[in-house]
Every structure is written in C-alpha cells, then in structure tokens.
Design an enzyme around this catalytic site. Structure first.
Site, PDB file in Angstrom:
ATOM      1  N   HIS A 122       0.834  -1.202   0.000  1.00  0.00           N
ATOM      2  CA  HIS A 122       0.000   0.000   0.000  1.00  0.00           C
ATOM      3  C   HIS A 122       0.868   1.252   0.000  1.00  0.00           C
ATOM      4  O   HIS A 122       0.414   2.336   0.352  1.00  0.00           O
ATOM      5  CB  HIS A 122      -0.950  -0.011   1.203  1.00  0.00           C
TER       6      HIS A 122
ATOM      7  N   GLU B 274       2.722   0.545   4.390  1.00  0.00           N
ATOM      8  CA  GLU B 274       2.223   1.909   4.184  1.00  0.00           C
ATOM      9  C   GLU B 274       3.375   2.907   4.209  1.00  0.00           C
ATOM     10  O   GLU B 274       4.452   2.630   4.743  1.00  0.00           O
ATOM     11  CB  GLU B 274       1.235   2.282   5.303  1.00  0.00           C
TER      12      GLU B 274
ATOM     13  N   ASP C 176      -9.129  11.630  -4.407  1.00  0.00           N
ATOM     14  CA  ASP C 176      -8.044  11.407  -3.472  1.00  0.00           C
ATOM     15  C   ASP C 176      -7.390  12.759  -3.205  1.00  0.00           C
ATOM     16  O   ASP C 176      -7.934  13.806  -3.584  1.00  0.00           O
ATOM     17  CB  ASP C 176      -7.042  10.387  -4.038  1.00  0.00           C
TER      18      ASP C 176
ATOM     19  N   HIS D 282     -11.878   8.694  -1.544  1.00  0.00           N
ATOM     20  CA  HIS D 282     -10.745   7.852  -1.163  1.00  0.00           C
ATOM     21  C   HIS D 282      -9.678   8.660  -0.425  1.00  0.00           C
ATOM     22  O   HIS D 282      -8.504   8.337  -0.472  1.00  0.00           O
ATOM     23  CB  HIS D 282     -10.161   7.199  -2.416  1.00  0.00           C
TER      24      HIS D 282
END
Length: 466
Positions: free
Chosen positions: A151, A400, A182, A372
């Site tokens: 991710h 992440e 986003d 998102h």
C-alpha cells in the site's frame, strides 16, 4: 473499599496520557527531515489535474520514472499511463522506468468478475508488443493478499515526487465520466526524490521476493515463501534515508515515513504522536470509518481536552465497495454498511460533542463518484499526506508510507485551508447519529447478512482485516 482499592489504577490511567505525550514529543523532536522550499510544494485540485500532471511529467522525464501503487489497472486509464511510459522510453532509451505494484492484486481479476490472469496479462502484452524498457515488479508483502498488501504510494520522476493515495485506473484518473477523489501533492526536491527512489532500489529491486511481472515465466507465490519471509523481516526495520536539514525561513520540514507491522511501526507511532500533540484543531480524512483502537482512544483524549475535531468520511454510496440496490448483491457490498454502523456507534457515543460543535463529522458525496481521501491536518503547522486508510488493516497488515510536513512558518496554511474548503463543498455535516440512514431502510439482503454477522460476531473480524 472498592473505590479505595481501584484508586491507584484510576490514577495510573489518568497519568498515562501525560507520559505518552512526553514520549510523543521526544519522538517528533528526534525525527530527521528534508528542508523543502514551501513554493516547491503544490496541492493539485482534482484527479484530472493529477492525470494531466502525471502524463506531462512522464513525457518530460530525462533520467528516471519510478511508480509505486497498489495496482495499475487493465483499462483505458491504466493503458494511457503505460502508453505514455513506453513512448517516453522510445524517445529516450537511457530512461530508467520501474513500476512496483502488489504481487497478488496484479495476478487476479476484479472481485466478483470471472477468473483471469489480472493486470499482469496486460503487462506481458505490452512487453511483447513494445519490447523491454518498462520493468514492472510485483511486491509480495505477505503470502496471501488477505493478510496484507503493498500500500506504498508515490511517483518519482527525475527530481519530482507526485504523492497520492490513488492507484491508476479509469475512476482514479477520471477517464470515463466518473472519478474517485483522493489527495494529490507535487513536491520538487531532488534529495527527497533520491531518498524515496533509494528505498525502492534497496528493499524491492534487490529483494529475491520481488519479481518481474511483465516477463513470460513468473514464479509461483508458493516458491517465493522463504524470500517473502525475508522481505517481511527486512521491511520491519526499514526506514527512508533522511538527513537532519536546517530549516530556512522559507522552508518546510518534510519527512517520508514507513509503516509495516503491529510493532515498531514508525508511521503509526508518528501519527499517534502528532494527534496527542494537537493544541487546537484536528482534521482527519478517511475513506472507511473503521478507526484503529489507538486512534479512537487519542480522539477521546483530545475531546476531553477541548480540542476541536473534524472527521470527513465518504457517504456509504461514495464507498468504492458500494453496490447500488438494482445490481446483484455480493458479500463485498456489506462493507459500506458495516462502516456506516461503525460511524453510527461513534456518533451516538459523542452526541454531546457533536451538538456543541466540538466534534464535526462530514459525509462526502458527489453524484455517483467515490471518495478515497486519507491524511490529517493538525493546527496550522502540521500535515500528513498518506495512503494509510486509518483502519486496523493499514495499522497492522499492509505496507504503508506517508509524508509528514511540519510548517512552523505557516507557509502552507493557505494551501491546506483551500483544500479543506474545496472538500466541504460536497460534504454534509452530521447533526447526530440519527441523521444517518436507519438500518431498517437497508436492502433486505443487507439486513439479513448484517444480522448474521452480528449474531456470530464475525463483524468484528471483518473490521480487523478490511
């Protein structure tokens, strides 16, 4: 007597936030950072601007193009990006072009669709047609997709970093009349770009677990199990190589952060430290309302301290898992309703703060588009741009990253306020939990499955892994 016996325990609980706050302050003060000129940081307004900037930067690249995302989809949006990459290489064969996507996600079809070889089939098709030049790697963060994915986010083109939580397909790039919103930032800084590129080289390109997907013979996941275990161990202690730059009067401190696993997760630790240190206001953006327990606890502490909290989440119909009722129901379509139930419980527990305006929860919705967004804005001097969804899966399973922007001179405040104002144009503030749709109004198939999950307590398991 019971009160006297429990007094020491209550005292420790009351003192704990102060100890945590001191530890958090020490963590933040020790963080290294790049000194990036504020005028080298740009906030892009929408997915169309992001797509146009991405394609323009690809066409102008002279040295390197590195893209890392969850996926590059086999659709018009994904093919437009691949076409641009191969055209850039044809114009400049010395260009280094590496794409990193999740290993598992790239080799399966879409959920609910027929079984296929996934996006990897498109990657091989392009390589057969256009030859070498674009290396596409699959990164297996875990043995199975269910237990964690790549991710990581970021596009490095020469000395520019384009950072967004978006992946690359039609809806993220606003190609077919719909968009998935986003956040989009462009940072022009060679040393920051070098650090992010260096991480990809050290931990992905040189890893035995990370393999090319656009080649004829791709190894099986099972054959990579030992290498995946080694990669996981490597990522547990991985960090970006960041100096301790001195800030000038026109600079912002930018720190790239990595997060992986439940323990020693620097991104998680810094996010909690930043929240604990909030003085006046916190803005938290998340697409799926499923906050990890540590985040919920810190929000509770902030509310008790009198801090103003703003949380923006997508309406369930703006969730990328939402299935409109006329379409056939699939189990994955339960997720937006589960997230709305989480939100309902949270709002019910904080009715008083919502009524006073101390806690403001916004639902974002714009037609049939989806939401998102991730990240936090704290007071007027701290921002985090990240792909982290602020859910238990991001907190413990996925790999992440994020960029921490510390801005003591308030040089970016106007840009962040403009971004926040634009987001609120398509958002409605909840008055209380009763403003959410009643569960009695949910489709019958949804109600039946939710009751089954609640009865077996499987909803708790789903919240932990989704």
């Amino acid at each position: 007597m019971n009160k006297l016996m429990k007094a020491p325990q209550r005292l420790v609980k009351r003192m704990l936030p102060f100890r945590q706050k001191a530890a958090s302050k020490a963590l933040l003060s020790a963080l290294p950072a790049f000194a990036v000129p504020a005028d080298a940081i740009e906030v892009l307004p929408d997915p169309t601007a992001f797509r146009q900037t991405l394609l323009r930067q690809i066409a102008q690249a002279t040295r390197r193009i590195l893209i890392v995302a969850l996926y590059l989809q086999d659709d018009d949006g994904g093919r437009e990006v691949l076409d641009a990459l191969y055209a850039a290489y044809a114009k400049n064969p010395s260009l280094q072009i590496h794409i990193f996507v999740d290993w598992h996600r790239a080799q399966r079809g879409l959920i609910g669709k027929a079984k296929s070889e996934g996006n990897a089939g498109m990657y091989r098709e392009y390589a057969e047609r256009f030859g070498p030049g674009v290396a596409i790697y699959g990164v297996p963060v875990q043995n199975r997709e269910l237990f964690g994915v790549l991710h990581l986010k970021g596009v490095i083109i020469d000395d520019t970093v384009l950072y967004s939580g978006a992946s690359f397909n039609d809806v993220y790039l606003a190609k077919q009349g719909r968009y998935r919103l986003d956040r989009y930032h462009r940072l022009l800084h060679r040393e920051l770009a070098d650090a992010m590129a260096g991480f990809l080289r050290r931990h992905f390109v040189e890893s035995e677990a990370v393999r090319r997907l656009n080649v004829p013979d791709v190894p099986s996941t099972r054959s990579l199990y030992p290498a995946i275990r080694t990669l996981r161990d490597d990522l547990q202690g991985a960090r970006y190589d960041v100096p301790h730059d001195a800030l000038g009067h026109a600079d912002v401190a930018v720190t790239p952060l990595l997060g992986f696993g439940r323990a020693d997760n620097l991104l998680n630790d810094v996010l909690l430290a930043l929240l604990r240190g909030a003085r006046r206001r916190v803005i938290l953006l998340t697409p799926y309302f499923n906050l990890p327990r540590p985040v919920r606890l810190v929000i509770g502490q902030l509310l008790r301290r009198g801090c103003e909290i703003h949380i923006m989440v997508g309406d369930k119909t703006a969730n990328d898992f939402y299935i409109p009722p006329p379409q056939p129901f699939r189990t994955i379509g339960l997720l937006p309703y589960l997230y709305e139930n989480n939100l309902r419980r949270f709002a019910r527990a904080h009715r008083k703060q919502m009524a006073s305006g101390q806690l403001n929860i916004y639902l974002w919705r714009d037609g049939d588009n989806s939401y998102h967004l991730k990240g936090v804005l704290i007071d007027d001097d701290v921002a985090v741009i990240t792909g982290n969804n602020f859910n238990p899966r991001a907190w413990a399973l996925d790999l992440e990253n994020g960029l921490l922007l510390r801005d003591p001179g308030h040089l970016l405040t106007a840009k962040h306020e403009a971004e926040w104002a634009a987001l609120r144009q398509h958002a409605v503030r909840l008055t209380d939990d009763l403003a959410l749709e009643s569960t009695r109004s949910y489709p019958a198939e949804v109600r039946k499955n939710l009751k089954r999950l609640n009865r077996t307590r499987l909803d708790r398991l789903v919240n932990r892994i989704m």
